[in-house]
Design a protein around this motif. Structure first.
Motif, PDB file in Angstrom:
ATOM      1  N   ALA A  68      34.229  27.167  45.493  1.00 24.97           N
ATOM      2  CA  ALA A  68      35.297  26.799  44.183  1.00 24.97           C
ATOM      3  C   ALA A  68      35.851  25.619  44.138  1.00 24.97           C
ATOM      4  CB  ALA A  68      36.712  27.739  44.497  1.00 24.97           C
ATOM      5  N   GLU A  69      36.264  24.892  45.285  1.00 25.64           N
ATOM      6  CA  GLU A  69      36.448  23.384  45.239  1.00 25.64           C
ATOM      7  C   GLU A  69      35.335  22.598  44.696  1.00 25.64           C
ATOM      8  OE1 GLU A  69      37.778  22.599  49.266  1.00 25.64           O
ATOM      9  OE2 GLU A  69      39.472  23.919  48.954  1.00 25.64           O
ATOM     10  N   ALA A  70      34.219  22.816  45.085  1.00 25.30           N
ATOM     11  CA  ALA A  70      33.056  22.115  44.616  1.00 25.30           C
ATOM     12  C   ALA A  70      32.763  22.272  43.047  1.00 25.30           C
ATOM     13  CB  ALA A  70      31.771  22.385  45.115  1.00 25.30           C
ATOM     14  N   VAL A  71      33.008  23.404  42.408  1.00 28.62           N
ATOM     15  CA  VAL A  71      33.007  23.602  41.111  1.00 28.62           C
ATOM     16  C   VAL A  71      33.992  23.019  40.359  1.00 28.62           C
ATOM     17  CG1 VAL A  71      33.066  25.458  39.168  1.00 28.62           C
ATOM     18  CG2 VAL A  71      31.532  26.012  41.333  1.00 28.62           C
ATOM     19  N   ALA A  72      35.180  23.078  40.755  1.00 23.90           N
ATOM     20  CA  ALA A  72      36.400  22.416  40.363  1.00 23.90           C
ATOM     21  C   ALA A  72      36.296  20.930  40.217  1.00 23.90           C
ATOM     22  CB  ALA A  72      37.659  22.866  41.024  1.00 23.90           C
ATOM     23  N   ILE A  73      35.807  20.247  41.331  1.00 23.58           N
ATOM     24  CA  ILE A  73      35.495  19.055  41.483  1.00 23.58           C
ATOM     25  C   ILE A  73      34.530  18.514  40.408  1.00 23.58           C
ATOM     26  CG2 ILE A  73      34.690  16.984  42.752  1.00 23.58           C
ATOM     27  CD1 ILE A  73      36.029  18.244  45.135  1.00 23.58           C
ATOM     28  N   LEU A 100      40.315  41.542  40.460  1.00 22.77           N
ATOM     29  CA  LEU A 100      38.954  40.816  40.216  1.00 22.77           C
ATOM     30  C   LEU A 100      38.270  40.341  41.467  1.00 22.77           C
ATOM     31  CD1 LEU A 100      41.169  38.290  38.071  1.00 22.77           C
ATOM     32  CD2 LEU A 100      40.039  40.125  37.283  1.00 22.77           C
ATOM     33  N   ASP A 101      37.085  39.981  41.003  1.00 22.70           N
ATOM     34  CA  ASP A 101      36.207  39.578  41.910  1.00 22.70           C
ATOM     35  C   ASP A 101      36.685  38.301  42.647  1.00 22.70           C
ATOM     36  OD1 ASP A 101      33.015  39.768  42.939  1.00 22.70           O
ATOM     37  OD2 ASP A 101      33.610  37.686  42.824  1.00 22.70           O
ATOM     38  N   HIS A 102      36.276  38.079  44.070  1.00 24.34           N
ATOM     39  CA  HIS A 102      37.213  37.279  44.635  1.00 24.34           C
ATOM     40  C   HIS A 102      36.623  35.628  44.164  1.00 24.34           C
ATOM     41  CE1 HIS A 102      33.961  38.003  48.053  1.00 24.34           C
ATOM     42  NE2 HIS A 102      33.317  37.619  47.296  1.00 24.34           N
ATOM     43  N   ALA A 103      35.615  35.778  43.359  1.00 22.33           N
ATOM     44  CA  ALA A 103      35.218  34.442  42.765  1.00 22.33           C
ATOM     45  C   ALA A 103      36.420  33.783  41.951  1.00 22.33           C
ATOM     46  CB  ALA A 103      34.017  34.390  42.062  1.00 22.33           C
ATOM     47  N   ALA A 104      37.178  34.571  41.586  1.00 21.30           N
ATOM     48  CA  ALA A 104      38.243  34.450  40.594  1.00 21.30           C
ATOM     49  C   ALA A 104      39.387  33.191  41.346  1.00 21.30           C
ATOM     50  CB  ALA A 104      38.984  35.494  39.992  1.00 21.30           C
ATOM     51  N   ILE A 105      39.100  32.983  42.537  1.00 13.09           N
ATOM     52  CA  ILE A 105      39.793  31.880  43.053  1.00 13.09           C
ATOM     53  C   ILE A 105      39.685  30.505  42.274  1.00 13.09           C
ATOM     54  CG2 ILE A 105      39.969  33.142  45.408  1.00 13.09           C
ATOM     55  CD1 ILE A 105      37.895  30.920  46.330  1.00 13.09           C
ATOM     56  N   ILE A 106      38.497  30.445  41.588  1.00 10.70           N
ATOM     57  CA  ILE A 106      38.432  29.132  40.875  1.00 10.70           C
ATOM     58  C   ILE A 106      39.743  28.948  39.854  1.00 10.70           C
ATOM     59  CG2 ILE A 106      37.219  30.363  39.056  1.00 10.70           C
ATOM     60  CD1 ILE A 106      36.716  26.766  40.559  1.00 10.70           C
ATOM     61  N   ASP A 107      40.189  30.029  39.474  1.00 10.71           N
ATOM     62  CA  ASP A 107      41.378  29.795  38.640  1.00 10.71           C
ATOM     63  C   ASP A 107      42.700  29.359  39.291  1.00 10.71           C
ATOM     64  OD1 ASP A 107      40.259  30.526  36.185  1.00 10.71           O
ATOM     65  OD2 ASP A 107      41.115  32.740  36.267  1.00 10.71           O
ATOM     66  N   ILE A 108      42.832  29.784  40.466  1.00 11.05           N
ATOM     67  CA  ILE A 108      43.958  29.357  41.270  1.00 11.05           C
ATOM     68  C   ILE A 108      43.704  27.774  41.570  1.00 11.05           C
ATOM     69  CG2 ILE A 108      44.968  29.448  43.561  1.00 11.05           C
ATOM     70  CD1 ILE A 108      45.516  31.991  42.030  1.00 11.05           C
ATOM     71  N   ILE A 109      42.440  27.214  41.999  1.00 11.66           N
ATOM     72  CA  ILE A 109      42.317  25.964  42.005  1.00 11.66           C
ATOM     73  C   ILE A 109      42.337  25.152  40.672  1.00 11.66           C
ATOM     74  CG2 ILE A 109      40.740  24.199  42.518  1.00 11.66           C
ATOM     75  CD1 ILE A 109      39.526  26.244  44.521  1.00 11.66           C
ATOM     76  N   GLU A 110      42.022  25.511  39.696  1.00  9.19           N
ATOM     77  CA  GLU A 110      41.950  24.942  38.351  1.00  9.19           C
ATOM     78  C   GLU A 110      43.199  24.959  37.711  1.00  9.19           C
ATOM     79  OE1 GLU A 110      36.978  24.452  37.294  1.00  9.19           O
ATOM     80  OE2 GLU A 110      38.260  26.037  36.520  1.00  9.19           O
ATOM     81  N   LYS A 111      43.746  25.897  37.837  1.00  9.95           N
ATOM     82  CA  LYS A 111      45.111  26.109  37.058  1.00  9.95           C
ATOM     83  C   LYS A 111      46.353  25.705  38.237  1.00  9.95           C
ATOM     84  CE  LYS A 111      43.240  29.557  34.055  1.00  9.95           C
ATOM     85  NZ  LYS A 111      43.577  31.083  33.411  1.00  9.95           N
ATOM     86  N   GLY A 112      46.112  25.224  39.260  1.00  6.99           N
ATOM     87  CA  GLY A 112      47.148  24.780  40.004  1.00  6.99           C
ATOM     88  C   GLY A 112      48.165  26.072  40.469  1.00  6.99           C
ATOM     89  N   ILE A 168      42.880  33.265  48.268  1.00  3.11           N
ATOM     90  CA  ILE A 168      42.812  34.658  48.022  1.00  3.11           C
ATOM     91  C   ILE A 168      44.206  35.411  48.022  1.00  3.11           C
ATOM     92  CG2 ILE A 168      42.200  37.054  49.046  1.00  3.11           C
ATOM     93  CD1 ILE A 168      39.752  35.514  48.141  1.00  3.11           C
ATOM     94  N   LYS A 169      44.891  35.177  48.753  1.00  4.32           N
ATOM     95  CA  LYS A 169      46.541  35.393  48.817  1.00  4.32           C
ATOM     96  C   LYS A 169      47.228  35.147  47.340  1.00  4.32           C
ATOM     97  CE  LYS A 169      47.227  34.971  53.791  1.00  4.32           C
ATOM     98  NZ  LYS A 169      48.013  34.403  54.830  1.00  4.32           N
ATOM     99  N   SER A 170      46.965  33.950  47.058  1.00  2.00           N
ATOM    100  CA  SER A 170      47.464  33.475  45.739  1.00  2.00           C
ATOM    101  C   SER A 170      46.891  34.177  44.585  1.00  2.00           C
ATOM    102  CB  SER A 170      47.173  31.923  45.653  1.00  2.00           C
ATOM    103  OG  SER A 170      48.000  31.105  46.434  1.00  2.00           O
ATOM    104  N   LEU A 171      45.659  34.581  44.687  1.00  2.00           N
ATOM    105  CA  LEU A 171      44.961  35.221  43.480  1.00  2.00           C
ATOM    106  C   LEU A 171      45.593  36.817  43.552  1.00  2.00           C
ATOM    107  CD1 LEU A 171      42.908  35.602  41.351  1.00  2.00           C
ATOM    108  CD2 LEU A 171      41.113  36.343  43.083  1.00  2.00           C
ATOM    109  N   VAL A 172      45.718  37.263  44.535  1.00  3.57           N
ATOM    110  CA  VAL A 172      46.329  38.797  44.570  1.00  3.57           C
ATOM    111  C   VAL A 172      47.618  38.757  43.977  1.00  3.57           C
ATOM    112  CG1 VAL A 172      46.786  40.573  46.344  1.00  3.57           C
ATOM    113  CG2 VAL A 172      44.655  39.407  46.495  1.00  3.57           C
ATOM    114  N   ALA A 173      48.539  37.708  44.751  1.00  3.41           N
ATOM    115  CA  ALA A 173      50.074  37.600  44.455  1.00  3.41           C
ATOM    116  C   ALA A 173      50.085  37.274  42.861  1.00  3.41           C
ATOM    117  CB  ALA A 173      50.635  36.559  45.119  1.00  3.41           C
ATOM    118  N   ALA A 174      49.146  36.739  42.355  1.00  2.78           N
ATOM    119  CA  ALA A 174      49.141  36.409  40.859  1.00  2.78           C
ATOM    120  C   ALA A 174      48.746  37.516  39.963  1.00  2.78           C
ATOM    121  CB  ALA A 174      48.555  35.320  40.599  1.00  2.78           C
ATOM    122  N   GLY A 175      48.361  38.878  40.735  1.00  2.00           N
ATOM    123  CA  GLY A 175      47.880  39.989  39.788  1.00  2.00           C
ATOM    124  C   GLY A 175      46.672  40.138  39.734  1.00  2.00           C
ATOM    125  N   GLY A 176      45.586  39.106  40.525  1.00  2.00           N
ATOM    126  CA  GLY A 176      44.236  39.277  40.335  1.00  2.00           C
ATOM    127  C   GLY A 176      43.451  40.037  41.438  1.00  2.00           C
TER     128      GLY A 176
END
Length: 297
Positions: A190-195, A280-292, A269-277
């Motif tokens: 996820a960090e690599a994709v975001a970079i 979702l597939d755990h790949a959605a952590i990309i949103d946590i990174i890209e949206k800060g 993962i914890k942030s994604l779950v806390a945000a209501g995700g």
């Protein structure tokens, strides 16, 4: 085949259990199954799977029962509850549990069942829904060798690699470290994709060339592809990883082994779950990174 004329019992017809059941049917087994969710049972019946009215009826029909459940609470209800598996009084019953537990939980279930004369193997799986669909799961087993030898011919129908990892609880240890690698790698991908995106480089191009090099992995291939396509329909729900996080915290503390790389990725993962995700597939952590949205707490 199983020791009851090719009958396999399955309790839990969710994303994994339903696929395992269909593979068994395709390979000539008779499958008797139950799930708390009525529509799941109805869908299974359309695929040649026999519906049972409760877990006890599954146990009565089959000497080997595979359980595929969300957590320890559900497992206990299915095994020990009213009309549970042990209520059938089935002599020689063997329960092969694919639920992700902590090693301690697996040992507790094993000890309680041993007093009742019921065999138990902890047998968590890896490979996700794609592996279950193909009958190509990795199955990590903890328990007595005699029980493993009895179960393995049946489990070979759904697993490409079925391994006795050690005594009861060992399967859960191996599953936990498997998830350590998966989650840590997922975080790095996820960090690599975001970079790449931030630097103006097409992450799809980057992923394609990296798949030919030392960074290649199923996580880069499947998880990275999902991140790039923004396909978060769950193959593995993020919420399920919370069990892995708990198990690894327990193992880390017990063994006095720090796991900072995993902990950093688990924070996504914890942030994604806390945000209501959580669904979702755990790949959605990309949103946590890209949206800060990383929760530093």
């Amino acid at each position: 085949m199983t020791d009851k004329a090719g009958v396999v019992g399955i309790v839990g017809l969710g994303q994994m259990g339903s696929r395992m059941a269909r593979v068994f049917v395709a390979k000539g087994y008779r499958v008797v199954a139950w799930d708390l969710f009525g529509p799941a049972v109805e869908a299974a019946a359309k695929n040649g799977i026999e519906a049972a009215p409760n877990p006890a009826a599954v146990a009565a029909a089959s000497a080997l029962v595979i359980t595929s459940l969300p957590d320890i609470k559900a497992l206990r209800a299915v095994v020990f509850g009213e009309h549970g598996l042990v209520a059938a009084g089935r002599k020689g019953l063997l329960i092969v549990d694919t639920t992700t537990l902590t090693p301690g939980q697996a040992k507790e279930i094993y000890e309680e069942l041993a007093k009742l004369g019921v065999g138990f193997l902890d047998a968590p799986v890896s490979g996700g829904t794609a592996g279950a669909e193909k009958g190509a799961l990795g199955i990590m087993i903890g328990g007595e060798k005699a029980l493993f030898d009895r179960a393995k011919p049946t489990l070979d129908a759904i697993g490409s690699k079925v391994v006795l990892c050690g005594p009861i609880g060992a399967g859960q240890v191996v599953k936990a470290v498997n998830q350590l690698i998966v989650v840590a790698t997922l975080g790095a991908v996820a960090e690599a994709v975001a970079i790449c995106r931030a630097a103006g480089v097409d992450p799809a191009v980057a992923r394609d060339v990296m798949l030919a090099g030392y960074a290649t992995s199923p996580v880069l291939d499947n998880g990275g592809g999902r991140m790039i396509r923004r396909d978060f329909v769950p193959g593995g729900k993020a919420a399920f990883n919370m069990k892995d996080i708990a198990a690894l915290a327990e193992l880390s503390a017990a063994g006095h082994v720090p796991i900072p790389v995993f902990d950093a990725a688990a924070a996504y993962i914890k942030s994604l779950v806390a945000a209501g995700g959580g669904d979702l597939d755990h790949a959605a952590i990309i949103d946590i990174i890209e949206k800060g949205k990383l929760d530093q707490g």
